[in-house]
Design an enzyme around this catalytic site. Sequence first.
Site, mmCIF file in Angstrom:
data_model
loop_
_atom_site.group_PDB
_atom_site.id
_atom_site.type_symbol
_atom_site.label_atom_id
_atom_site.label_comp_id
_atom_site.label_asym_id
_atom_site.label_seq_id
_atom_site.Cartn_x
_atom_site.Cartn_y
_atom_site.Cartn_z
ATOM 1 N N ASP A 78 50.398 9.499 124.140
ATOM 2 C CA ASP A 78 48.936 9.411 124.104
ATOM 3 C C ASP A 78 48.502 8.487 122.969
ATOM 4 O O ASP A 78 49.257 8.242 122.024
ATOM 5 C CB ASP A 78 48.365 10.820 123.905
ATOM 6 C CG ASP A 78 46.850 10.866 123.896
ATOM 7 O OD1 ASP A 78 46.222 10.120 124.676
ATOM 8 O OD2 ASP A 78 46.289 11.651 123.108
ATOM 9 N N ASP A 136 44.719 8.396 121.401
ATOM 10 C CA ASP A 136 43.746 8.984 120.474
ATOM 11 C C ASP A 136 44.311 10.232 119.797
ATOM 12 O O ASP A 136 44.748 11.165 120.457
ATOM 13 C CB ASP A 136 42.451 9.329 121.210
ATOM 14 C CG ASP A 136 41.817 8.110 121.879
ATOM 15 O OD1 ASP A 136 42.033 6.995 121.380
ATOM 16 O OD2 ASP A 136 41.120 8.295 122.893
#
Length: 155
Positions: free
Chosen positions: A11, A13
């Site tokens: 991922d 963020d």
Amino acid sequence: MTEKKAIVYVDMDHVLCDYATGFARHKAEYPNLAFPQSVPGLYESLDPMPDAIESYMWLHEHSKLDVYVLTAPSIKNPHCYAEKRIWVENHLGMAVVQNLIISPHKHLSKGDYLIDDMPSGKGQDRFDGKLILYGSEEFPNWVSVTKYFKSQIEC
């Protein structure tokens, strides 16, 4: 016969990118906006998390792994799609841009590992492989994530 590589998704963020600090900066710049992340420039300007670049590149270059960036978009902010792509190029290079997946449905990506800071919300709870919960007690930072993968694939 070639050994099958483990597929790893990472991922962006709060995992590769320091979204919290970037959001605070953007909020200070646009204090009267309810959603300052909708103003162009936020995602592209995020700083990497500590040790994220080195750890990601170690994973990416490992001969036993096939690594992708899997990030959910801010679907109400069309700028975030381009800005996340630009961030990946600026911090990880064009080879990683080719492994960038932007999807709000993470469970549709099939693989062995998902490194994410959220246990659910974008399909993480329905991901078929192992969820590496970044920021948890077991995986508080990139050093612990790298150590885990070294123990899994270099034995």
